[in-house]
Design a protein around this motif. Sequence first.
Motif, mmCIF file in Angstrom:
data_model
loop_
_atom_site.group_PDB
_atom_site.id
_atom_site.type_symbol
_atom_site.label_atom_id
_atom_site.label_comp_id
_atom_site.label_asym_id
_atom_site.label_seq_id
_atom_site.Cartn_x
_atom_site.Cartn_y
_atom_site.Cartn_z
ATOM 1 N N LEU A 8 63.957 17.421 33.308
ATOM 2 C CA LEU A 8 62.757 18.001 32.710
ATOM 3 C C LEU A 8 62.816 17.717 31.215
ATOM 4 N N PHE A 9 61.750 17.105 30.685
ATOM 5 C CA PHE A 9 61.712 16.723 29.273
ATOM 6 C C PHE A 9 60.785 17.659 28.502
ATOM 7 N N PHE A 10 61.252 18.109 27.340
ATOM 8 C CA PHE A 10 60.419 18.880 26.421
ATOM 9 C C PHE A 10 60.152 17.999 25.204
ATOM 10 N N GLN A 11 58.871 17.744 24.925
ATOM 11 C CA GLN A 11 58.488 16.816 23.859
ATOM 12 C C GLN A 11 58.092 17.531 22.572
ATOM 13 N N ARG A 12 58.411 16.897 21.443
ATOM 14 C CA ARG A 12 57.954 17.409 20.149
ATOM 15 C C ARG A 12 56.455 17.184 19.980
ATOM 16 N N GLY A 17 48.909 12.463 25.658
ATOM 17 C CA GLY A 17 47.949 12.262 26.747
ATOM 18 C C GLY A 17 48.649 11.886 28.033
ATOM 19 N N GLY A 18 49.244 12.858 28.701
ATOM 20 C CA GLY A 18 49.968 12.581 29.933
ATOM 21 C C GLY A 18 51.228 11.780 29.654
ATOM 22 N N SER A 19 51.617 10.922 30.608
ATOM 23 C CA SER A 19 52.845 10.132 30.460
ATOM 24 C C SER A 19 52.587 8.733 29.910
ATOM 25 N N PHE A 20 51.314 8.417 29.609
ATOM 26 C CA PHE A 20 50.976 7.050 29.207
ATOM 27 C C PHE A 20 51.620 6.655 27.884
ATOM 28 N N PHE A 21 51.729 7.598 26.952
ATOM 29 C CA PHE A 21 52.289 7.286 25.637
ATOM 30 C C PHE A 21 53.635 7.974 25.425
ATOM 31 N N TYR A 22 54.326 8.235 26.521
ATOM 32 C CA TYR A 22 55.615 8.919 26.442
ATOM 33 C C TYR A 22 56.629 8.091 25.664
ATOM 34 N N ASP A 23 57.288 8.746 24.694
ATOM 35 C CA ASP A 23 58.316 8.093 23.887
ATOM 36 C C ASP A 23 59.579 8.950 23.962
ATOM 37 N N PRO A 24 60.644 8.454 24.583
ATOM 38 C CA PRO A 24 61.883 9.239 24.708
ATOM 39 C C PRO A 24 62.430 9.720 23.370
ATOM 40 N N ALA A 25 62.115 9.001 22.292
ATOM 41 C CA ALA A 25 62.613 9.396 20.974
ATOM 42 C C ALA A 25 62.023 10.729 20.522
#
Length: 252
Positions: A8-12, A17-25
Amino acid sequence: MKTTRQPLFFQRTTALGGSFFYDPAEDALRVDVTTKEIPHKEQLQFEFNEVDATSAVASLNWEKKQVPFKIEVPVTDIVLADIRQKLQAQPGFNRQTWEQAANFALNNGGDLDEALQWIDAAIAGQFFSQKTFNNLSIKAQILAKQGKTAEAEALMEEALPLGTVFQVHGYGRQLIAQGQTDKAMEVFQWNAKNHKNTWPVHYGLARAYSAKGDHKSTLKHLKIALQNAPAQANRDRVQANIEKAEKGESIN
């Protein structure tokens, strides 16, 4: 129920917009969770389950999957930090703030030496200080927790004349709960002597005698308490205890 282990990832980035622009950084936190299959949920739902004083299990429910994760908060540390700030600001001009601070530290695993400093400020030495039954009682509890039993008992002797009939009654009940039946008897007798025929002194004596197994004396004082009881709710409780005492049962 089928379960699956997954990350489970918590993003800053909160506007993603969903997972389309997901950046692991941009991940603030990654944890492994165990998901569960659930009945279909058309709309995304969040629930908080298993809530206690310092934690809760949050569950994300969507379609046929539940994603639970536990949130824990160091509540005591946060509250104590806030207390320290408040004691240096406007609330610190109020004696009750120092009493509440000491009481919180006492009952929530705080530093007892710090709690002692706070309650001492409430008792004496500051323009707002005033010796009361409440703050002497808090200090006595701190001392008792530090193993300074004799000092704690002496302080409660000093506190008794400052207490209301109900405060002294409450102290007596506390002693019964701690198994200190002889000391409780002394306190209830003191209350009865100094607040003659006032509710609830005979109720207190009845509890003290019951704690010592003297059912005859328990009944005697319960019957007097029944006459002194100020409201029907009080009379109902006393009557219920009379019935218990008549059966030889404890009323504590």
